[in-house]
Scaffold this motif. Sequence first.
Motif, mmCIF file in Angstrom:
data_model
loop_
_atom_site.group_PDB
_atom_site.id
_atom_site.type_symbol
_atom_site.label_atom_id
_atom_site.label_comp_id
_atom_site.label_asym_id
_atom_site.label_seq_id
_atom_site.Cartn_x
_atom_site.Cartn_y
_atom_site.Cartn_z
ATOM 1 N N ILE A 31 -5.083 10.870 1.467
ATOM 2 C CA ILE A 31 -4.874 12.249 0.574
ATOM 3 C C ILE A 31 -5.432 12.084 -0.564
ATOM 4 C CG2 ILE A 31 -2.676 13.275 -0.723
ATOM 5 C CD1 ILE A 31 -0.933 12.770 1.693
ATOM 6 N N ALA A 32 -5.347 10.616 -1.058
ATOM 7 C CA ALA A 32 -5.952 10.421 -2.352
ATOM 8 C C ALA A 32 -7.404 10.579 -2.729
ATOM 9 C CB ALA A 32 -5.640 9.150 -3.001
ATOM 10 N N GLY A 33 -8.137 10.174 -1.237
ATOM 11 C CA GLY A 33 -9.666 10.368 -1.196
ATOM 12 C C GLY A 33 -10.271 8.952 -1.687
ATOM 13 N N THR A 34 -9.459 7.793 -1.753
ATOM 14 C CA THR A 34 -9.954 6.715 -2.340
ATOM 15 C C THR A 34 -9.387 5.570 -1.437
ATOM 16 O OG1 THR A 34 -10.345 5.258 -4.435
ATOM 17 C CG2 THR A 34 -8.301 6.684 -4.045
ATOM 18 N N ARG A 35 -9.967 4.325 -1.484
ATOM 19 C CA ARG A 35 -9.504 3.247 -0.904
ATOM 20 C C ARG A 35 -8.638 2.515 -1.931
ATOM 21 N NH1 ARG A 35 -9.308 -0.103 3.064
ATOM 22 N NH2 ARG A 35 -10.348 -2.115 2.660
ATOM 23 N N LYS A 36 -8.999 2.546 -3.100
ATOM 24 C CA LYS A 36 -8.266 1.874 -4.280
ATOM 25 C C LYS A 36 -8.325 2.652 -5.386
ATOM 26 C CE LYS A 36 -8.220 -2.434 -6.536
ATOM 27 N NZ LYS A 36 -8.958 -3.479 -7.241
ATOM 28 N N PRO A 37 -7.256 2.786 -6.064
ATOM 29 C CA PRO A 37 -6.987 3.779 -7.150
ATOM 30 C C PRO A 37 -7.470 3.176 -8.257
ATOM 31 C CG PRO A 37 -4.822 3.060 -6.565
ATOM 32 C CD PRO A 37 -5.698 2.543 -5.368
ATOM 33 N N SER A 38 -7.803 3.834 -9.152
ATOM 34 C CA SER A 38 -8.007 3.417 -10.828
ATOM 35 C C SER A 38 -6.880 2.821 -11.239
ATOM 36 C CB SER A 38 -8.764 4.742 -11.649
ATOM 37 O OG SER A 38 -7.441 5.297 -11.751
ATOM 38 N N LYS A 39 -6.976 1.845 -12.317
ATOM 39 C CA LYS A 39 -5.679 1.577 -12.965
ATOM 40 C C LYS A 39 -4.714 2.398 -13.550
ATOM 41 C CE LYS A 39 -8.052 -2.955 -14.566
ATOM 42 N NZ LYS A 39 -8.385 -3.586 -15.592
ATOM 43 N N GLN A 40 -5.357 3.557 -13.958
ATOM 44 C CA GLN A 40 -4.249 4.630 -14.353
ATOM 45 C C GLN A 40 -3.711 5.213 -13.216
ATOM 46 O OE1 GLN A 40 -7.825 6.941 -15.740
ATOM 47 N NE2 GLN A 40 -6.817 6.739 -18.102
ATOM 48 N N ASN A 41 -4.266 5.074 -12.012
ATOM 49 C CA ASN A 41 -3.376 5.748 -10.868
ATOM 50 C C ASN A 41 -2.716 4.835 -10.064
ATOM 51 O OD1 ASN A 41 -4.279 8.471 -11.600
ATOM 52 N ND2 ASN A 41 -6.250 8.149 -10.618
ATOM 53 N N ALA A 42 -2.856 3.457 -10.375
ATOM 54 C CA ALA A 42 -2.202 2.708 -9.510
ATOM 55 C C ALA A 42 -0.770 2.761 -9.018
ATOM 56 C CB ALA A 42 -2.615 1.021 -9.933
ATOM 57 N N ASP A 43 0.050 2.969 -10.138
ATOM 58 C CA ASP A 43 1.450 3.096 -10.241
ATOM 59 C C ASP A 43 1.947 4.213 -9.287
ATOM 60 O OD1 ASP A 43 1.900 0.923 -11.687
ATOM 61 O OD2 ASP A 43 2.529 2.032 -13.787
ATOM 62 N N ALA A 44 1.348 5.546 -9.387
ATOM 63 C CA ALA A 44 1.341 6.860 -8.698
ATOM 64 C C ALA A 44 1.152 6.516 -7.208
ATOM 65 C CB ALA A 44 0.651 7.747 -9.230
ATOM 66 N N PHE A 45 0.053 5.698 -6.884
ATOM 67 C CA PHE A 45 -0.442 5.098 -5.673
ATOM 68 C C PHE A 45 0.608 4.413 -4.711
ATOM 69 C CE2 PHE A 45 -3.026 3.108 -2.594
ATOM 70 C CZ PHE A 45 -4.049 4.178 -2.216
ATOM 71 N N GLU A 46 1.094 3.348 -5.487
ATOM 72 C CA GLU A 46 1.983 2.559 -5.099
ATOM 73 C C GLU A 46 3.464 3.251 -4.899
ATOM 74 O OE1 GLU A 46 1.626 -0.287 -3.682
ATOM 75 O OE2 GLU A 46 -0.421 -0.042 -4.251
ATOM 76 N N VAL A 47 3.711 3.833 -5.732
ATOM 77 C CA VAL A 47 4.908 4.846 -5.587
ATOM 78 C C VAL A 47 4.989 5.746 -4.198
ATOM 79 C CG1 VAL A 47 6.487 6.745 -6.573
ATOM 80 C CG2 VAL A 47 5.775 4.793 -7.990
ATOM 81 N N ALA A 48 3.917 6.380 -4.166
ATOM 82 C CA ALA A 48 3.584 7.137 -3.096
ATOM 83 C C ALA A 48 3.560 6.401 -1.825
ATOM 84 C CB ALA A 48 2.246 8.015 -2.931
ATOM 85 N N VAL A 49 3.146 5.186 -1.548
ATOM 86 C CA VAL A 49 3.205 4.408 -0.445
ATOM 87 C C VAL A 49 4.416 4.030 -0.093
ATOM 88 C CG1 VAL A 49 2.530 2.278 0.523
ATOM 89 C CG2 VAL A 49 0.756 3.541 -0.586
ATOM 90 N N GLU A 50 5.404 3.623 -0.834
ATOM 91 C CA GLU A 50 6.589 3.136 -0.665
ATOM 92 C C GLU A 50 7.539 4.298 -0.336
ATOM 93 O OE1 GLU A 50 10.129 0.731 -0.465
ATOM 94 O OE2 GLU A 50 7.715 0.064 -0.536
ATOM 95 N N GLU A 51 7.357 5.263 -1.034
ATOM 96 C CA GLU A 51 8.241 6.419 -0.498
ATOM 97 C C GLU A 51 7.879 7.117 0.902
ATOM 98 O OE1 GLU A 51 7.573 9.809 -3.490
ATOM 99 O OE2 GLU A 51 9.024 8.810 -4.869
ATOM 100 N N ILE A 52 6.675 7.038 1.130
ATOM 101 C CA ILE A 52 6.147 7.296 2.675
ATOM 102 C C ILE A 52 6.660 6.323 3.694
ATOM 103 C CG2 ILE A 52 4.099 7.858 4.215
ATOM 104 C CD1 ILE A 52 2.832 9.123 1.759
ATOM 105 N N PHE A 53 6.550 4.921 3.243
ATOM 106 C CA PHE A 53 6.811 3.748 4.055
ATOM 107 C C PHE A 53 8.542 4.008 4.420
ATOM 108 C CE2 PHE A 53 9.333 -0.033 3.868
ATOM 109 C CZ PHE A 53 9.339 -0.488 4.930
ATOM 110 N N GLN A 54 9.196 4.281 3.370
ATOM 111 C CA GLN A 54 10.803 4.566 3.360
ATOM 112 C C GLN A 54 11.030 5.746 4.257
ATOM 113 O OE1 GLN A 54 13.033 2.411 2.547
ATOM 114 N NE2 GLN A 54 11.774 0.968 1.447
ATOM 115 N N SER A 55 10.471 6.675 4.102
ATOM 116 C CA SER A 55 10.706 7.927 4.762
ATOM 117 C C SER A 55 10.262 7.936 6.484
ATOM 118 C CB SER A 55 9.736 9.219 4.121
ATOM 119 O OG SER A 55 9.765 10.351 5.083
ATOM 120 N N SER A 56 9.065 7.167 6.596
ATOM 121 C CA SER A 56 8.602 6.941 7.968
ATOM 122 C C SER A 56 9.683 6.124 8.708
ATOM 123 C CB SER A 56 7.152 6.512 7.872
ATOM 124 O OG SER A 56 6.484 7.306 7.471
#
Length: 89
Positions: A31-56
């Motif tokens: 979805i993000a179109g990147t393997r590794k987010p920038s430092k500015q986007n790292a928190d949002a990236f990790e939050v998304a992974v955790e939310e999708i993990f919990q939901s799944s």
Amino acid sequence: MCRNIKPLFNFAPPATDEDIRAAALQFVRKIAGTRKPSKQNADAFEVAVEEIFQSSKRMLEGLVATTPPRDRARFEELKRLRYKKAEQR
């Protein structure tokens, strides 16, 4: 990227938290179109992974199988054979 997301429901042995988290990570990367987010986007990236993990995880725990569990090792072997056959074409 998403080719690495594998089916997780109704397998023996069942999917582990590590399997579910890996699928969530691949989904967010796609979805993000990147393997590794920038430092500015790292928190949002990790939050998304955790939310999708919990939901799944909740979804997998709530699903009811109507067929016997598939053998994960056999499923992976068949998948490898299909990819190998496709590469030979």
